[in-house]
Design a protein around this motif. Structure first.
Motif, PDB file in Angstrom:
ATOM      1  N   ALA A 156      36.078  37.311  38.522  1.00 57.34           N
ATOM      2  CA  ALA A 156      36.043  35.870  38.802  1.00 57.34           C
ATOM      3  C   ALA A 156      34.712  35.333  38.306  1.00 57.34           C
ATOM      4  N   GLY A 157      34.792  34.271  37.520  1.00 57.35           N
ATOM      5  CA  GLY A 157      33.571  33.661  37.020  1.00 57.35           C
ATOM      6  C   GLY A 157      32.733  34.629  36.202  1.00 57.35           C
ATOM      7  N   GLY A 158      33.402  35.574  35.518  1.00 58.59           N
ATOM      8  CA  GLY A 158      32.686  36.498  34.654  1.00 58.59           C
ATOM      9  C   GLY A 158      32.036  37.658  35.380  1.00 58.59           C
ATOM     10  N   GLU A 159      32.238  37.757  36.691  1.00 59.54           N
ATOM     11  CA  GLU A 159      31.689  38.891  37.442  1.00 59.54           C
ATOM     12  C   GLU A 159      32.821  39.687  38.073  1.00 59.54           C
ATOM     13  N   MET A 160      32.540  40.993  38.316  1.00 64.16           N
ATOM     14  CA  MET A 160      33.516  41.833  38.981  1.00 64.16           C
ATOM     15  C   MET A 160      33.216  41.874  40.478  1.00 64.16           C
ATOM     16  N   PHE A 180      36.396  54.530  44.629  1.00 66.17           N
ATOM     17  CA  PHE A 180      37.721  54.026  44.265  1.00 66.17           C
ATOM     18  C   PHE A 180      37.605  52.782  43.378  1.00 66.17           C
ATOM     19  N   ALA A 181      36.741  51.853  43.786  1.00 64.82           N
ATOM     20  CA  ALA A 181      36.626  50.599  43.036  1.00 64.82           C
ATOM     21  C   ALA A 181      36.086  50.842  41.631  1.00 64.82           C
ATOM     22  N   ALA A 182      35.065  51.682  41.522  1.00 69.74           N
ATOM     23  CA  ALA A 182      34.412  51.889  40.218  1.00 69.74           C
ATOM     24  C   ALA A 182      35.025  53.048  39.438  1.00 69.74           C
ATOM     25  N   ASP A 183      35.979  53.763  40.079  1.00 73.79           N
ATOM     26  CA  ASP A 183      36.609  54.926  39.455  1.00 73.79           C
ATOM     27  C   ASP A 183      35.551  55.956  39.035  1.00 73.79           C
ATOM     28  N   CYS A 217      27.627  51.144  39.491  1.00 75.22           N
ATOM     29  CA  CYS A 217      28.397  52.365  39.226  1.00 75.22           C
ATOM     30  C   CYS A 217      29.420  52.135  38.123  1.00 75.22           C
ATOM     31  N   GLN A 218      30.039  50.971  38.134  1.00 74.15           N
ATOM     32  CA  GLN A 218      31.024  50.679  37.085  1.00 74.15           C
ATOM     33  C   GLN A 218      30.344  50.646  35.715  1.00 74.15           C
ATOM     34  N   ALA A 219      29.069  50.273  35.709  1.00 74.27           N
ATOM     35  CA  ALA A 219      28.313  50.224  34.449  1.00 74.27           C
ATOM     36  C   ALA A 219      27.714  51.580  34.093  1.00 74.27           C
TER      37      ALA A 219
END
Lengths: 251, 251
Positions: free
Chosen positions: A146-150, B163-166, B129-131
């Motif tokens: 949303a709005g370019g952010e996760m 879970f969210a960031a896999d 973490c996703q990054a």
């Protein structure tokens, strides 16, 4: 060409308050071609009325009976069982649960509560589940854009409660086959004759495939490079709903 | 009789601010018998200095070099790798991480942040973490008991981020075999010659067994009826550390 197209909202039609380029026209073309369109969402930060208003405001012509929300499915599930839910939900949709007695809860419903995901609220949900209350989850989405952010989505918090209380949630929204079936029934389409379009490779694509519905992943919204390799099965991948509409209507 | 006994703190020696009945004497008897005692905890709401003070205040004679905390293990892990952690931890232990540059983080450390588990803080951890930032977790405990109430523990929130960031977290505290090994080394004991005592059937008992350490579950602290059936493997179950001390010293 399929008989019905099921469209996810956030990430397919819009991202936050911004329309995906060309999405309004693409939806208009799909509708004009005679396809039955249904809109199917796990979003739980807006009431149904606000969702419709938001869609109309962005230029999407969506009728009440075309919109299927996981929050509606949750209410039906709780109502059928006569439960008194503890609702860990966004303040904005709290009024959607006014019909339920929420004192002395005997069930837990978790949606995208956003800032409402406090330690105290999560502990309350956890303790009820540990004591045997059924855990109802809006969806098992990992995150959304949303709005370019996760942002972490409800699925992550539902998993946290499941792990802590050692219970298994009932998911009412996508990827539940029951939820897809509501939209299919209303469109008079069989699973094989429909088409699910989403930006979530798990809830939208993998979920639809598991329900026997052909699916398409769009490279908009929360899509990240390589998402198409995170699940197995055959599905279409397109740059956006615009490309999909072109392909469906020319194919 | 084993050569070393590894004791969990919360739930084995005390529950909140209340000593488990007879635990001070039981620990005294174990020590007097010549057993090497080590105290091994995933607790992360108190600094090491406060933990020692808390133990002394309750009457437990624990020396600095006998105490192994997951927070210490986390600091060592981060230090060895020269990382700049984003610390999602309890305000009370924030000072334990003063040695680290925490601007522009390239790692995430999650402990029992309690009220610090806000939606914004969890999103920050998730996005890092996703990054690609490594996720370090204090433990994978599901919940703990304090003052007669159950609270979600860090493990549940670590799972939510995973879970969210896999991604897969590195757990530095129990049930990590490396963590048990620190205490064993200091006691000069082999795994088979030691004994782990805890109220968490997963982190304490299952973890110890996986590390080759005989284990004992106490029916105090967070213990709930049937916990002994939630994991496989052979281990002792006793009413409390008092019964264990009696059995070890008479056996």
């Amino acid at each position: 060409m399929p008989g019905a197209v099921l469209l996810d909202l956030s990430g397919v039609l819009y991202d936050g308050d911004v329309v995906i380029d060309g999405a309004v026209d693409a939806v208009g073309c799909l509708r004009a071609s005679g396809l039955e369109l249904r809109f199917i969402t796990n979003t739980s930060r807006r009431t149904r009325a606000e969702l419709i208003e938001h869609l109309h405001g962005l230029g999407f012509d969506v009728a009440q009976q075309q919109l299927f929300t996981a929050v509606d499915a949750a209410r039906a599930w709780l109502r059928q069982r006569g439960l008194r839910p503890y609702c860990l939900v966004h303040d904005n949709i709290r009024s959607e649960f006014d019909e339920f007695d929420q004192r002395d809860p005997d069930a837990v419903f978790v949606a995208d509560a956003a800032q409402g995901f406090t330690y105290d609220a999560l502990n309350r949900a956890f303790r009820l589940c540990q004591a045997g209350a059924p855990l109802l989850g809006v969806g098992d989405n990992r995150y959304f854009s949303a709005g370019g952010e996760m942002f972490m989505d409800a699925g992550a918090f539902i998993h946290a409660i499941e792990f802590a209380a050692d219970v298994q949630a009932v998911i009412v929204g996508k990827p539940s086959a029951d939820f897809f079936a509501l939209a299919l029934d209303s469109a008079g389409a069989s699973a094989a004759d429909a088409f699910m379009v989403g930006d979530d490779v798990f809830a939208d694509v993998q979920g639809a495939l598991a329900a026997g519905i052909p699916a398409c992943l769009v490279r908009t919204g929360k899509y990240r490079a390589g998402d198409e390799n995170r699940v197995t099965g055959e599905f279409r991948v397109v740059d956006s709903i615009v490309q999909l509409a072109d392909e469906l209507l020319s194919g």
